[in-house]
Design an enzyme around this catalytic site. Structure first.
Site, PDB file in Angstrom:
ATOM      1  CD  GLU A 148      -2.758  -1.038   3.973  1.00 27.98           C
ATOM      2  OE1 GLU A 148      -4.162  -0.178   3.969  1.00 27.98           O
ATOM      3  OE2 GLU A 148      -1.918  -0.370   3.393  1.00 27.98           O
ATOM      4  CD  GLU A 285       0.014   1.469  -1.026  1.00 30.33           C
ATOM      5  OE1 GLU A 285      -0.493   0.615  -0.638  1.00 30.33           O
ATOM      6  OE2 GLU A 285      -0.185   2.538  -0.526  1.00 30.33           O
TER       7      GLU A 285
HETATM    8 ZN    ZN Z   1      -1.854   1.744   3.499  1.00 30.47          ZN
END
Ligand code: ZN
Length: 321
Positions: A148, A285
């Site tokens: 990520e 997100e």
């Molecule tokens: Zn994160």
């Protein structure tokens, strides 16, 4: 190892209903038209799922190794490559003109590629107003090890290029050039001290396989300790709705099928990066790294460019009013 990090706590109970989305669209018709169109015709079969955001540890990217990247020829962001020694909050090449001239945007690339090697530092608790919470977390990764932290920096670079073309002054909270962090409270402070007109924190989720889609996280009303989000709740919602609408249009991705009731919006009061902000700020997100279909998108440079364009479109819309 399961853990609960700053951006992975169970979301607040669903609050945003479709009717509210449509009502919001009426207020911001241009920004959300695409979204409502999606809502009308899109596949909403996942709506009403458990809402469970159980997170698995980023075991695919152990400390001391270089995570595997799905590097392709389209993997690099366009434009000049930031120098390795650039400081986290430096301003690079501000444009002389453009519709966003004079506007300051702070981009907060979630996590840090080096957090894996500094677990003691990032596990230190910091005050987020409502309570104390870990300084930062490692973030998640795809099952193939694309982290990520790599994803957030890549999208951040692409987004910076797009916003600078519009004339904005862009600052980062970190650019992979520090050994860990910054902590979530410092991330908020960077936006505050910059007097940012808008801040976006970029992430990708680590939910269960089958959980798909993006969601934008908005600050809830918090007045506790050093946190007072009262002044930013409304403008942050405006910013978030515009980003969500633009993200749908540009990427074609659906709003999350596991949180937000299909609206792509979730309001939370457990994130220090939002609680401590005094300027309009949202998280996004962009997808679920632990779902193979979402991961195929997140590891594509071409898709990340679309993601950056989607986020940029919402920010530009917000700043131009
Ligand atoms: Zn994160």
């Amino acid at each position: 190892m399961s853990y609960v990090g700053p951006d992975f706590d169970p979301p607040q109970p669903r609050r945003r209903r479709r009717a509210l989305t449509v009502a919001a669209a009426a207020l911001v018709p241009g920004a959300l038209l695409g979204w409502v169109m999606y809502e009308a015709v899109g596949d909403t079969g996942g709506r009403g799922a458990s809402g469970d955001t159980a997170v698995r540890s980023p075991s695919a990217a152990p400390a001391g190794t270089t995570p595997t990247d799905a590097t392709t020829t389209d993997d690099k962001p366009p434009g000049p490559t930031p120098t390795a020694g650039s400081t986290a909050d430096s301003t690079s090449a501000p444009a002389a003109s453009g519709p966003l001239k004079g506007k300051v945007v702070v981009i907060d690339p979630g996590h840090n590629p080096h957090n894996f090697q500094h677990t003691a530092e990032i596990n230190r608790k910091v005050n987020i107003g409502t309570n104390r919470k870990e300084c930062d977390t490692t973030g998640t990764s795809t099952n193939d090890g694309y982290t990520e932290a790599e994803f957030t920096l890549d999208v951040a670079h692409r987004l910076r290029t797009l916003l600078q073309k519009q004339g904005a002054t862009v600052k980062f909270t970190q650019d992979g050039d520090r050994s860990w962090g910054p902590c979530v409270d410092e991330r908020a402070q960077i936006g505050n001290k910059a007097g940012a007109d808008a801040v976006v924190s970029i992430h990708a989720d680590g939910a269960a396989a089958g959980d798909r889609g993006f969601h934008v996280i908005l600050p809830d009303r918090v007045d506790a300790g050093a946190a007072d989000t009262g002044p930013i709740v409304a403008p942050s919602r405006d910013l978030g709705e515009r980003i969500a609408g633009s993200f749908v249009r540009v990427t074609g991705s659906a709003p999350s099928n596991y949180v937000g009731d299909g609206t792509g919006l979730v309001t939370r009061k457990d994130l220090g990066g939002l609680n401590l902000s005094t300027v309009p700020k949202v998280f996004i997100e962009c997808g679920n790294m632990r779902d193979s279909k979402d991961a195929a998108l997140l590891t594509s440079g071409a898709w990340r460019q679309k993601a950056a364009q989607g986020i940029s479109g919402g920010i530009v819309s917000f700043l131009r009013g």
